[in-house]
Design a protein around this motif. Structure first.
Motif, PDB file in Angstrom:
ATOM      1  N   TRP A  73      33.031   0.663  14.769  1.00 12.13           N
ATOM      2  CA  TRP A  73      33.070  -0.380  16.128  1.00 12.13           C
ATOM      3  C   TRP A  73      33.887   0.489  17.202  1.00 12.13           C
ATOM      4  CZ3 TRP A  73      30.571  -4.492  17.288  1.00 12.13           C
ATOM      5  CH2 TRP A  73      29.904  -5.317  16.441  1.00 12.13           C
ATOM      6  N   THR A  74      33.560   0.302  18.304  1.00 18.76           N
ATOM      7  CA  THR A  74      34.202   1.007  19.585  1.00 18.76           C
ATOM      8  C   THR A  74      34.592  -0.279  20.540  1.00 18.76           C
ATOM      9  OG1 THR A  74      33.511   3.102  19.065  1.00 18.76           O
ATOM     10  CG2 THR A  74      34.393   2.765  21.425  1.00 18.76           C
ATOM     11  N   PHE A  75      35.460  -0.547  20.990  1.00 21.86           N
ATOM     12  CA  PHE A  75      35.803  -1.704  22.061  1.00 21.86           C
ATOM     13  C   PHE A  75      36.773  -0.925  23.172  1.00 21.86           C
ATOM     14  CE2 PHE A  75      35.999  -3.525  17.628  1.00 21.86           C
ATOM     15  CZ  PHE A  75      35.022  -4.591  18.001  1.00 21.86           C
ATOM     16  N   ILE A  76      36.132  -1.302  24.392  1.00 18.23           N
ATOM     17  CA  ILE A  76      37.106  -0.629  25.395  1.00 18.23           C
ATOM     18  C   ILE A  76      37.259  -2.232  26.181  1.00 18.23           C
ATOM     19  CG2 ILE A  76      36.907   0.376  27.785  1.00 18.23           C
ATOM     20  CD1 ILE A  76      34.742   2.315  26.351  1.00 18.23           C
ATOM     21  N   LEU A  77      38.700  -2.301  26.183  1.00 16.55           N
ATOM     22  CA  LEU A  77      39.428  -3.493  26.817  1.00 16.55           C
ATOM     23  C   LEU A  77      40.036  -3.070  28.292  1.00 16.55           C
ATOM     24  CD1 LEU A  77      41.274  -4.874  23.769  1.00 16.55           C
ATOM     25  CD2 LEU A  77      38.943  -5.563  24.465  1.00 16.55           C
ATOM     26  N   GLN A  78      40.057  -3.903  29.233  1.00 19.84           N
ATOM     27  CA  GLN A  78      40.713  -3.616  30.442  1.00 19.84           C
ATOM     28  C   GLN A  78      41.700  -4.763  30.402  1.00 19.84           C
ATOM     29  OE1 GLN A  78      37.358  -3.846  33.171  1.00 19.84           O
ATOM     30  NE2 GLN A  78      37.502  -1.676  33.518  1.00 19.84           N
ATOM     31  N   ASP A  79      42.805  -4.690  31.129  1.00 16.68           N
ATOM     32  CA  ASP A  79      43.923  -5.393  31.367  1.00 16.68           C
ATOM     33  C   ASP A  79      44.302  -6.027  30.001  1.00 16.68           C
ATOM     34  OD1 ASP A  79      43.840  -5.033  34.045  1.00 16.68           O
ATOM     35  OD2 ASP A  79      42.319  -6.395  34.416  1.00 16.68           O
ATOM     36  N   ALA A  80      44.740  -4.941  28.997  1.00 15.21           N
ATOM     37  CA  ALA A  80      45.004  -5.566  27.646  1.00 15.21           C
ATOM     38  C   ALA A  80      46.594  -5.964  27.375  1.00 15.21           C
ATOM     39  CB  ALA A  80      44.546  -4.429  26.591  1.00 15.21           C
ATOM     40  N   LEU A  81      46.827  -6.785  26.744  1.00 16.94           N
ATOM     41  CA  LEU A  81      48.325  -7.136  26.330  1.00 16.94           C
ATOM     42  C   LEU A  81      48.558  -7.164  25.084  1.00 16.94           C
ATOM     43  CD1 LEU A  81      51.028  -8.394  27.223  1.00 16.94           C
ATOM     44  CD2 LEU A  81      49.936 -10.442  26.649  1.00 16.94           C
ATOM     45  N   PHE A  82      49.307  -6.132  24.442  1.00 20.43           N
ATOM     46  CA  PHE A  82      49.646  -5.963  23.120  1.00 20.43           C
ATOM     47  C   PHE A  82      50.773  -6.467  22.704  1.00 20.43           C
ATOM     48  CE2 PHE A  82      46.666  -2.572  23.808  1.00 20.43           C
ATOM     49  CZ  PHE A  82      46.192  -2.267  22.771  1.00 20.43           C
ATOM     50  N   LYS A  83      50.857  -7.548  21.739  1.00 22.07           N
ATOM     51  CA  LYS A  83      52.181  -8.227  21.317  1.00 22.07           C
ATOM     52  C   LYS A  83      52.501  -7.918  19.999  1.00 22.07           C
ATOM     53  CE  LYS A  83      51.786 -12.341  24.149  1.00 22.07           C
ATOM     54  NZ  LYS A  83      51.750 -13.581  24.155  1.00 22.07           N
ATOM     55  N   ASN A  84      53.805  -7.600  19.414  1.00 25.10           N
ATOM     56  CA  ASN A  84      54.138  -7.876  18.109  1.00 25.10           C
ATOM     57  C   ASN A  84      55.318  -8.707  18.231  1.00 25.10           C
ATOM     58  OD1 ASN A  84      56.471  -6.213  18.980  1.00 25.10           O
ATOM     59  ND2 ASN A  84      56.068  -4.369  17.784  1.00 25.10           N
ATOM     60  N   GLU A  85      56.049  -8.669  16.977  1.00 25.36           N
ATOM     61  CA  GLU A  85      56.964  -9.686  17.126  1.00 25.36           C
ATOM     62  C   GLU A  85      58.258  -9.285  17.821  1.00 25.36           C
ATOM     63  OE1 GLU A  85      57.117  -6.732  13.934  1.00 25.36           O
ATOM     64  OE2 GLU A  85      55.538  -8.562  13.869  1.00 25.36           O
ATOM     65  N   ASP A  86      58.363  -8.210  18.193  1.00 23.14           N
ATOM     66  CA  ASP A  86      59.841  -7.723  19.185  1.00 23.14           C
ATOM     67  C   ASP A  86      59.190  -7.556  20.687  1.00 23.14           C
ATOM     68  OD1 ASP A  86      61.169  -7.885  16.785  1.00 23.14           O
ATOM     69  OD2 ASP A  86      60.680  -5.752  16.453  1.00 23.14           O
ATOM     70  N   THR A  87      58.176  -7.078  20.874  1.00 20.64           N
ATOM     71  CA  THR A  87      57.820  -6.633  22.320  1.00 20.64           C
ATOM     72  C   THR A  87      56.546  -6.816  22.707  1.00 20.64           C
ATOM     73  OG1 THR A  87      57.168  -4.559  21.721  1.00 20.64           O
ATOM     74  CG2 THR A  87      59.409  -4.589  22.240  1.00 20.64           C
ATOM     75  N   GLN A  88      56.176  -6.744  23.898  1.00 25.16           N
ATOM     76  CA  GLN A  88      54.862  -6.901  24.470  1.00 25.16           C
ATOM     77  C   GLN A  88      54.593  -5.676  25.461  1.00 25.16           C
ATOM     78  OE1 GLN A  88      54.359 -10.801  25.847  1.00 25.16           O
ATOM     79  NE2 GLN A  88      54.773 -10.316  27.995  1.00 25.16           N
ATOM     80  N   GLU A  89      53.518  -5.243  25.592  1.00 28.57           N
ATOM     81  CA  GLU A  89      53.082  -4.262  26.510  1.00 28.57           C
ATOM     82  C   GLU A  89      51.640  -4.418  27.136  1.00 28.57           C
ATOM     83  OE1 GLU A  89      53.988  -0.723  28.468  1.00 28.57           O
ATOM     84  OE2 GLU A  89      55.324  -1.461  26.846  1.00 28.57           O
ATOM     85  N   ASN A  90      51.627  -4.142  28.582  1.00 23.99           N
ATOM     86  CA  ASN A  90      50.430  -4.327  29.252  1.00 23.99           C
ATOM     87  C   ASN A  90      49.761  -2.870  29.287  1.00 23.99           C
ATOM     88  OD1 ASN A  90      50.191  -7.151  30.200  1.00 23.99           O
ATOM     89  ND2 ASN A  90      51.936  -6.874  31.004  1.00 23.99           N
ATOM     90  N   VAL A  91      48.439  -2.714  29.173  1.00 20.83           N
ATOM     91  CA  VAL A  91      47.755  -1.548  29.187  1.00 20.83           C
ATOM     92  C   VAL A  91      46.708  -1.999  30.146  1.00 20.83           C
ATOM     93  CG1 VAL A  91      46.672   0.428  28.128  1.00 20.83           C
ATOM     94  CG2 VAL A  91      48.609  -0.983  26.872  1.00 20.83           C
ATOM     95  N   GLY A  92      46.440  -0.912  31.130  1.00 20.74           N
ATOM     96  CA  GLY A  92      45.228  -0.947  32.166  1.00 20.74           C
ATOM     97  C   GLY A  92      43.845  -1.020  31.354  1.00 20.74           C
ATOM     98  N   ARG A  93      43.699   0.161  30.396  1.00 17.47           N
ATOM     99  CA  ARG A  93      42.419   0.334  29.942  1.00 17.47           C
ATOM    100  C   ARG A  93      42.638   1.056  28.589  1.00 17.47           C
ATOM    101  NH1 ARG A  93      37.022   1.321  31.889  1.00 17.47           N
ATOM    102  NH2 ARG A  93      35.914   2.716  30.325  1.00 17.47           N
ATOM    103  N   VAL A  94      42.360   0.468  27.603  1.00 13.71           N
ATOM    104  CA  VAL A  94      42.332   0.952  26.100  1.00 13.71           C
ATOM    105  C   VAL A  94      40.887   0.963  25.255  1.00 13.71           C
ATOM    106  CG1 VAL A  94      42.927  -1.475  25.111  1.00 13.71           C
ATOM    107  CG2 VAL A  94      43.859   0.743  24.208  1.00 13.71           C
TER     108      VAL A  94
END
Length: 106
Positions: A73-94
């Motif tokens: 599987w290959t997924f291309i996401l835009q404006d992605a938000l990654f969250k774990n228990e401590d932090t979150q990070e915005n990524v434009g394209r992944v």
């Protein structure tokens, strides 16, 4: 045991490949041994991720493209938000590539 070569495109995988190429070019290492090192790298990355990574991440974003080919599987996401228990990070394209780990034991 079959392996996926996904991690060769990671930063550490690319550095390893470049170093092996230099060693083969300078006749320090045979091409056959360089290939064996890369195959072992693939296996070691899979084993390390299976046994040592315990954290979980949630991902939300806009799905731009998805593809399923050869059990990958290959997924291309835009404006992605990654969250774990401590932090979150915005990524434009992944780009996310996912393989069925059960295929590795065949």
């Amino acid at each position: 045991m079959a392996t996926f070569e996904l991690y060769r495109r990671s930063t550490i995988g690319m550095c390893l490949t470049e170093t092996l190429d230099e060693m083969v070019s300078s006749s320090t290492l045979s091409p056959e041994l360089a290939i064996q090192v890369l195959v072992q790298f693939d296996k070691s990355m899979i084993e390390a991720l299976e046994s040592q990574v315990k954290s979980k991440v949630s991902i939300k974003g806009h799905l731009h493209t998805y593809r399923f080919c050869d059990n990958v599987w290959t997924f291309i996401l835009q404006d992605a938000l990654f969250k774990n228990e401590d932090t979150q990070e915005n990524v434009g394209r992944v780009k996310i590539v996912a393989c069925d780990s059960k295929l590795l034991s065949q």
